[in-house]
Design a protein around this motif. Structure first.
Motif, PDB file in Angstrom:
ATOM      1  N   LEU A   1       0.820  -1.212   0.000  1.00 12.14           N
ATOM      2  CA  LEU A   1       0.000   0.000   0.000  1.00 12.14           C
ATOM      3  C   LEU A   1       0.854   1.262   0.000  1.00 12.14           C
ATOM      4  CD1 LEU A   1      -2.960   1.054   0.189  1.00 12.14           C
ATOM      5  CD2 LEU A   1      -2.713   0.973   2.679  1.00 12.14           C
ATOM      6  N   HIS A   2       1.991   1.210   0.689  1.00 13.89           N
ATOM      7  CA  HIS A   2       2.840   2.402   0.793  1.00 13.89           C
ATOM      8  C   HIS A   2       3.455   2.810  -0.544  1.00 13.89           C
ATOM      9  CE1 HIS A   2       5.382  -1.084   1.044  1.00 13.89           C
ATOM     10  NE2 HIS A   2       6.493  -0.375   1.060  1.00 13.89           N
ATOM     11  N   GLN A   3       3.566   1.861  -1.480  1.00 11.65           N
ATOM     12  CA  GLN A   3       4.153   2.159  -2.780  1.00 11.65           C
ATOM     13  C   GLN A   3       3.135   2.703  -3.785  1.00 11.65           C
ATOM     14  OE1 GLN A   3       7.576   1.786  -3.502  1.00 11.65           O
ATOM     15  NE2 GLN A   3       7.608   1.591  -1.281  1.00 11.65           N
ATOM     16  N   HIS A   4       1.873   2.783  -3.359  1.00 11.05           N
ATOM     17  CA  HIS A   4       0.803   3.234  -4.253  1.00 11.05           C
ATOM     18  C   HIS A   4      -0.054   4.262  -3.522  1.00 11.05           C
ATOM     19  CE1 HIS A   4       1.788   0.030  -7.135  1.00 11.05           C
ATOM     20  NE2 HIS A   4       2.042  -0.689  -6.055  1.00 11.05           N
ATOM     21  N   PRO A   5       0.424   5.488  -3.385  1.00  8.90           N
ATOM     22  CA  PRO A   5      -0.283   6.493  -2.584  1.00  8.90           C
ATOM     23  C   PRO A   5      -1.623   6.918  -3.163  1.00  8.90           C
ATOM     24  CG  PRO A   5       1.600   7.465  -3.708  1.00  8.90           C
ATOM     25  CD  PRO A   5       1.717   5.989  -3.886  1.00  8.90           C
ATOM     26  N   TYR A   6      -1.938   6.491  -4.360  1.00  5.63           N
ATOM     27  CA  TYR A   6      -3.231   6.798  -4.964  1.00  5.63           C
ATOM     28  C   TYR A   6      -4.291   5.768  -4.585  1.00  5.63           C
ATOM     29  CZ  TYR A   6      -0.963   3.552  -8.174  1.00  5.63           C
ATOM     30  OH  TYR A   6      -0.277   2.482  -8.703  1.00  5.63           O
ATOM     31  N   TRP A   7      -3.936   4.731  -3.827  1.00  2.00           N
ATOM     32  CA  TRP A   7      -4.893   3.725  -3.359  1.00  2.00           C
ATOM     33  C   TRP A   7      -5.515   4.150  -2.029  1.00  2.00           C
ATOM     34  CZ3 TRP A   7      -2.046  -1.627  -4.121  1.00  2.00           C
ATOM     35  CH2 TRP A   7      -1.997  -1.924  -5.494  1.00  2.00           C
ATOM     36  N   SER A   8      -6.759   3.774  -1.831  1.00  2.00           N
ATOM     37  CA  SER A   8      -7.413   3.956  -0.535  1.00  2.00           C
ATOM     38  C   SER A   8      -7.704   2.576   0.049  1.00  2.00           C
ATOM     39  CB  SER A   8      -8.716   4.739  -0.676  1.00  2.00           C
ATOM     40  OG  SER A   8      -9.677   4.019  -1.432  1.00  2.00           O
ATOM     41  N   LEU A   9      -7.604   2.452   1.363  1.00  2.77           N
ATOM     42  CA  LEU A   9      -7.744   1.156   2.008  1.00  2.77           C
ATOM     43  C   LEU A   9      -9.160   0.608   1.870  1.00  2.77           C
ATOM     44  CD1 LEU A   9      -6.378  -1.042   3.639  1.00  2.77           C
ATOM     45  CD2 LEU A   9      -6.938   0.212   5.719  1.00  2.77           C
ATOM     46  N   ASN A  10     -10.170   1.452   1.973  1.00  6.48           N
ATOM     47  CA  ASN A  10     -11.533   0.943   1.883  1.00  6.48           C
ATOM     48  C   ASN A  10     -11.847   0.417   0.479  1.00  6.48           C
ATOM     49  OD1 ASN A  10     -11.474   3.475   0.763  1.00  6.48           O
ATOM     50  ND2 ASN A  10     -13.313   4.237   1.779  1.00  6.48           N
ATOM     51  N   ARG A  11     -11.392   1.123  -0.547  1.00  3.84           N
ATOM     52  CA  ARG A  11     -11.616   0.635  -1.910  1.00  3.84           C
ATOM     53  C   ARG A  11     -10.812  -0.629  -2.183  1.00  3.84           C
ATOM     54  NH1 ARG A  11     -11.103   4.376  -7.362  1.00  3.84           N
ATOM     55  NH2 ARG A  11     -12.036   2.886  -8.802  1.00  3.84           N
ATOM     56  N   LEU A  12      -9.601  -0.678  -1.645  1.00  6.32           N
ATOM     57  CA  LEU A  12      -8.765  -1.861  -1.790  1.00  6.32           C
ATOM     58  C   LEU A  12      -9.433  -3.078  -1.166  1.00  6.32           C
ATOM     59  CD1 LEU A  12      -5.987  -3.161  -2.452  1.00  6.32           C
ATOM     60  CD2 LEU A  12      -5.223  -2.379  -0.205  1.00  6.32           C
ATOM     61  N   ALA A  13      -9.959  -2.927   0.052  1.00  5.95           N
ATOM     62  CA  ALA A  13     -10.609  -4.046   0.730  1.00  5.95           C
ATOM     63  C   ALA A  13     -11.833  -4.522  -0.039  1.00  5.95           C
ATOM     64  CB  ALA A  13     -11.001  -3.626   2.145  1.00  5.95           C
ATOM     65  N   TYR A  14     -12.595  -3.586  -0.593  1.00  9.97           N
ATOM     66  CA  TYR A  14     -13.778  -3.966  -1.375  1.00  9.97           C
ATOM     67  C   TYR A  14     -13.379  -4.760  -2.611  1.00  9.97           C
ATOM     68  CZ  TYR A  14     -17.773  -3.584  -4.490  1.00  9.97           C
ATOM     69  OH  TYR A  14     -18.795  -3.878  -5.365  1.00  9.97           O
ATOM     70  N   ARG A  15     -12.340  -4.297  -3.304  1.00  7.76           N
ATOM     71  CA  ARG A  15     -11.929  -4.987  -4.528  1.00  7.76           C
ATOM     72  C   ARG A  15     -11.413  -6.388  -4.227  1.00  7.76           C
ATOM     73  NH1 ARG A  15     -14.479  -4.181  -8.261  1.00  7.76           N
ATOM     74  NH2 ARG A  15     -14.164  -1.919  -8.154  1.00  7.76           N
ATOM     75  N   ILE A  16     -10.671  -6.549  -3.136  1.00  5.89           N
ATOM     76  CA  ILE A  16     -10.168  -7.878  -2.768  1.00  5.89           C
ATOM     77  C   ILE A  16     -11.323  -8.818  -2.437  1.00  5.89           C
ATOM     78  CG2 ILE A  16      -8.851  -9.135  -1.013  1.00  5.89           C
ATOM     79  CD1 ILE A  16      -6.959  -6.742  -0.880  1.00  5.89           C
ATOM     80  N   ALA A  17     -12.313  -8.298  -1.727  1.00  4.87           N
ATOM     81  CA  ALA A  17     -13.461  -9.133  -1.348  1.00  4.87           C
ATOM     82  C   ALA A  17     -14.241  -9.613  -2.564  1.00  4.87           C
ATOM     83  CB  ALA A  17     -14.375  -8.360  -0.412  1.00  4.87           C
ATOM     84  N   ASN A  18     -14.121  -8.913  -3.689  1.00  2.00           N
ATOM     85  CA  ASN A  18     -14.865  -9.280  -4.895  1.00  2.00           C
ATOM     86  C   ASN A  18     -13.941  -9.745  -6.021  1.00  2.00           C
ATOM     87  OD1 ASN A  18     -17.885  -8.351  -4.435  1.00  2.00           O
ATOM     88  ND2 ASN A  18     -16.573  -6.803  -3.497  1.00  2.00           N
ATOM     89  N   ALA A  19     -12.763 -10.248  -5.668  1.00  7.15           N
ATOM     90  CA  ALA A  19     -11.801 -10.693  -6.671  1.00  7.15           C
ATOM     91  C   ALA A  19     -12.324 -11.915  -7.429  1.00  7.15           C
ATOM     92  CB  ALA A  19     -10.470 -11.022  -6.002  1.00  7.15           C
ATOM     93  N   ILE A  20     -11.963 -12.004  -8.689  1.00 10.05           N
ATOM     94  CA  ILE A  20     -12.350 -13.108  -9.568  1.00 10.05           C
ATOM     95  C   ILE A  20     -11.205 -14.110  -9.623  1.00 10.05           C
ATOM     96  CG2 ILE A  20     -12.965 -13.724 -11.936  1.00 10.05           C
ATOM     97  CD1 ILE A  20     -14.111 -10.876 -12.214  1.00 10.05           C
ATOM     98  N   HIS A  21     -11.526 -15.393  -9.569  1.00  9.71           N
ATOM     99  CA  HIS A  21     -10.509 -16.441  -9.612  1.00  9.71           C
ATOM    100  C   HIS A  21     -10.242 -16.858 -11.060  1.00  9.71           C
ATOM    101  CE1 HIS A  21     -10.125 -17.604  -5.241  1.00  9.71           C
ATOM    102  NE2 HIS A  21     -11.126 -16.749  -5.221  1.00  9.71           N
ATOM    103  N   LEU A  22      -8.961 -16.900 -11.411  1.00 12.85           N
ATOM    104  CA  LEU A  22      -8.539 -17.320 -12.740  1.00 12.85           C
ATOM    105  C   LEU A  22      -7.325 -18.240 -12.615  1.00 12.85           C
ATOM    106  CD1 LEU A  22      -8.527 -13.963 -14.782  1.00 12.85           C
ATOM    107  CD2 LEU A  22     -10.319 -15.698 -14.772  1.00 12.85           C
ATOM    108  N   THR A  23      -7.126 -19.075 -13.640  1.00 11.24           N
ATOM    109  CA  THR A  23      -5.866 -19.807 -13.718  1.00 11.24           C
ATOM    110  C   THR A  23      -4.794 -18.853 -14.234  1.00 11.24           C
ATOM    111  OG1 THR A  23      -6.210 -20.543 -15.988  1.00 11.24           O
ATOM    112  CG2 THR A  23      -7.117 -21.937 -14.218  1.00 11.24           C
ATOM    113  N   SER A  24      -3.553 -19.240 -14.104  1.00 16.85           N
ATOM    114  CA  SER A  24      -2.469 -18.393 -14.592  1.00 16.85           C
ATOM    115  C   SER A  24      -2.556 -18.214 -16.105  1.00 16.85           C
ATOM    116  CB  SER A  24      -1.119 -18.977 -14.185  1.00 16.85           C
ATOM    117  OG  SER A  24      -0.991 -20.307 -14.646  1.00 16.85           O
ATOM    118  N   ASP A  25      -2.953 -19.288 -16.827  1.00 18.98           N
ATOM    119  CA  ASP A  25      -3.076 -19.180 -18.284  1.00 18.98           C
ATOM    120  C   ASP A  25      -4.191 -18.203 -18.669  1.00 18.98           C
ATOM    121  OD1 ASP A  25      -1.021 -20.987 -18.670  1.00 18.98           O
ATOM    122  OD2 ASP A  25      -2.361 -22.712 -18.844  1.00 18.98           O
TER     123      ASP A  25
END
Length: 206
Positions: free
Chosen positions: A115-139
């Motif tokens: 988070l410290h390397q991306h000062p344009y990120w907000s913690l609340n938006r980050l947490a929301y996006r992680i909670a709704n992440a889509i699962h994919l294979t590496s390919d």
């Protein structure tokens, strides 16, 4: 005395505290970063280069529309770690600069997030996006990422504005890889935090 009269209102009014001190500016506040271990070099009025040994240099500047904190190493860029972030409050800009150099990755739902390397990120938006992440294979993720990069290049050759347009296009197409604390999966965050993918290691089921 009539309570609604101007005299009564004046008697009930709180005392006026006068503060004749001039407002804080970047030029008068940059010393606070220097006192905390950041080397400061003034390159022009209200524009400073920040540096800590072993880490990337950055620029903190103040203009008529506020403050801008940036770190831009690639030419023309932006590279995957380059950024340019605006702040309307001086303290927020100073804290972002300090956190960029001395902060550490934080744990969010089992993921190690820089988070410290991306000062344009907000913690609340980050947490929301992680909670709704889509699962994919590496390919699957590789195919999707390559498509995004092709789209970005086609927009670049179409004549997007060279600075802000190129930066916005990069935020839509570049991803930040975040390791898991509990598995071999990787969280891939789009830099504008509009998408997140949990990429399963090769050999796992989709």
């Amino acid at each position: 005395m009539i309570l609604g009269s101007p005299v009564a209102r004046l008697e009930r009014a709180p005392p006026v505290i006068r503060n004749d001190e001039p407002p804080m500016t970047l030029s008068s506040s940059i010393k606070y970063l220097a006192e905390r271990g950041i080397a400061i070099t003034e390159i022009s009025a209200n524009r400073y280069v920040l540096h800590v040994e072993g880490k990337r240099s950055s620029i903190l500047e103040e203009g008529p529309n506020g403050l801008v904190f940036s770190c831009w190493d690639c030419a023309p860029g932006p590279g995957p770690d380059d950024f340019r972030t605006a702040f309307g409050v001086l303290d927020d800009a100073l804290l972002a600069a300090w956190y960029f150099y001395f902060g550490q990755a934080v744990g969010v739902d089992g993921w190690c997030i820089p988070l410290h390397q991306h000062p344009y990120w907000s913690l609340n938006r980050l947490a929301y996006r992680i909670a709704n992440a889509i699962h994919l294979t590496s390919d699957q993720f590789e195919v999707m990422e390559e498509s995004r990069q092709r789209d970005r290049m086609s927009h670049a050759t179409a004549g997007l504005p060279p600075s802000d347009g190129r930066y916005a296009a990069a935020l839509r197409s570049q991803f930040v890889a975040c390791p898991s604390a509990t598995s071999s999966d990787t969280l891939m965050l789009r830099r504008d935090l509009e998408e997140a993918y949990v990429v399963e290691s090769r050999g796992q089921a989709a």
